[in-house]
Design a protein around this motif. Structure first.
Motif, PDB file in Angstrom:
ATOM      1  N   UNK A   1      -9.218   4.110   8.379  1.00  0.00           N
ATOM      2  CA  UNK A   1      -8.880   4.754   7.094  1.00  0.00           C
ATOM      3  C   UNK A   1      -7.882   3.918   6.280  1.00  0.00           C
ATOM      4  N   UNK A   2      -7.591   2.694   6.728  1.00  0.00           N
ATOM      5  CA  UNK A   2      -6.654   1.841   6.002  1.00  0.00           C
ATOM      6  C   UNK A   2      -7.156   1.468   4.608  1.00  0.00           C
ATOM      7  N   UNK A   3      -8.465   1.562   4.396  1.00  0.00           N
ATOM      8  CA  UNK A   3      -9.027   1.261   3.085  1.00  0.00           C
ATOM      9  C   UNK A   3      -9.226   2.505   2.226  1.00  0.00           C
ATOM     10  N   UNK A   4      -8.674   3.639   2.669  1.00  0.00           N
ATOM     11  CA  UNK A   4      -8.688   4.843   1.837  1.00  0.00           C
ATOM     12  C   UNK A   4      -7.922   4.561   0.549  1.00  0.00           C
ATOM     13  N   UNK A   5      -8.447   5.096  -0.529  1.00  0.00           N
ATOM     14  CA  UNK A   5      -7.751   4.951  -1.801  1.00  0.00           C
ATOM     15  C   UNK A   5      -6.508   5.828  -1.813  1.00  0.00           C
ATOM     16  N   UNK A   6      -5.474   5.294  -2.430  1.00  0.00           N
ATOM     17  CA  UNK A   6      -4.252   6.063  -2.667  1.00  0.00           C
ATOM     18  C   UNK A   6      -3.965   6.006  -4.153  1.00  0.00           C
ATOM     19  N   UNK A   7      -3.387   7.046  -4.662  1.00  0.00           N
ATOM     20  CA  UNK A   7      -3.144   7.131  -6.091  1.00  0.00           C
ATOM     21  C   UNK A   7      -2.327   5.941  -6.573  1.00  0.00           C
ATOM     22  N   UNK A   8      -2.858   5.232  -7.528  1.00  0.00           N
ATOM     23  CA  UNK A   8      -2.168   4.187  -8.266  1.00  0.00           C
ATOM     24  C   UNK A   8      -1.797   2.933  -7.451  1.00  0.00           C
ATOM     25  N   UNK A   9      -2.243   2.811  -6.208  1.00  0.00           N
ATOM     26  CA  UNK A   9      -1.873   1.652  -5.401  1.00  0.00           C
ATOM     27  C   UNK A   9      -3.072   1.009  -4.710  1.00  0.00           C
ATOM     28  N   UNK A  10      -4.285   1.297  -5.101  1.00  0.00           N
ATOM     29  CA  UNK A  10      -5.475   0.708  -4.523  1.00  0.00           C
ATOM     30  C   UNK A  10      -5.795   1.373  -3.186  1.00  0.00           C
ATOM     31  N   UNK A  11      -5.342   0.786  -2.069  1.00  0.00           N
ATOM     32  CA  UNK A  11      -5.635   1.349  -0.739  1.00  0.00           C
ATOM     33  C   UNK A  11      -4.347   1.477   0.069  1.00  0.00           C
ATOM     34  N   UNK A  12      -4.444   2.170   1.204  1.00  0.00           N
ATOM     35  CA  UNK A  12      -3.286   2.302   2.088  1.00  0.00           C
ATOM     36  C   UNK A  12      -2.799   0.917   2.512  1.00  0.00           C
ATOM     37  N   UNK A  13      -3.714   0.057   2.954  1.00  0.00           N
ATOM     38  CA  UNK A  13      -3.331  -1.280   3.415  1.00  0.00           C
ATOM     39  C   UNK A  13      -2.648  -2.068   2.295  1.00  0.00           C
ATOM     40  N   UNK A  14      -3.190  -1.998   1.097  1.00  0.00           N
ATOM     41  CA  UNK A  14      -2.601  -2.690  -0.043  1.00  0.00           C
ATOM     42  C   UNK A  14      -1.193  -2.157  -0.308  1.00  0.00           C
ATOM     43  N   UNK A  15      -1.025  -0.844  -0.278  1.00  0.00           N
ATOM     44  CA  UNK A  15       0.279  -0.221  -0.509  1.00  0.00           C
ATOM     45  C   UNK A  15       1.301  -0.732   0.502  1.00  0.00           C
ATOM     46  N   UNK A  16       0.932  -0.772   1.780  1.00  0.00           N
ATOM     47  CA  UNK A  16       1.887  -1.205   2.807  1.00  0.00           C
ATOM     48  C   UNK A  16       2.268  -2.675   2.610  1.00  0.00           C
TER      49      UNK A  16
END
Length: 156
Positions: A117-132
């Motif tokens: 689920x690391x590639x789940x979209x998150x609001x305004x930050x692309x994906x979880x992995x990208x956010x981290x």
């Protein structure tokens, strides 16, 4: 090492690596140094709930506030997280305590995301992995700014 383990290791290193980390740059900071505002920041408008701009305390409060926001962003993905109030910090010890508390909550939120689920979209930050990955860069940015603030204090 899995992708998630690698992301968590980078997150942990941003905090606790023996050099080049938030923890290492916080060593030896006094209450006076944490509250010191260099004159170059004297005309910067103070944000509601924050210590004066450019102070080490400002960076610590900002990071704690961001950690709360990021944890909620991950937990409530893909919906937008409600804005959280700025965590109050009336001393260096309280600011560091808040920082550690909200960073631990963020680490827990990251760890709770299944590998697939690391590639789940998150609001305004692309994906979880990208956010981290962005969080790790953000920590490095503020660690370096704290290091500069320490130097400005010493050279006052």
């Amino acid at each position: 090492m899995t992708r998630k383990e690698e992301i968590l290791a980078a997150f942990d290193d941003a905090w606790g690596y023996k050099w080049e980390s938030l923890e290492s740059v916080l060593n030896g900071i006094t209450e006076e140094a944490a509250a010191y505002q260099h004159p170059i920041y004297s005309e910067v408008e103070r944000e509601e709930g924050y210590p004066p701009a450019g102070t080490i305390l400002w960076h610590l409060v900002h990071l704690a506030h961001c950690y709360r926001h990021y944890a909620g962003t991950i937990e409530q993905r893909p919906k937008e997280r409600e804005e959280m109030p700025v965590p109050e910090a009336n001393s260096l010890a309280e600011a560091i305590s808040n920082l550690k508390r909200y960073r631990a909550e963020l680490q827990s939120a990251i760890a709770s995301v299944p590998e697939d689920r690391l590639d789940d979209e998150v609001f305004d930050y692309d994906t979880v992995a990208y956010l981290v990955r962005m969080i790790v860069r953000h920590d490095a940015w503020h660690a370096s700014q704290i290091a500069v603030a320490k130097r400005m204090y010493r050279m006052r």
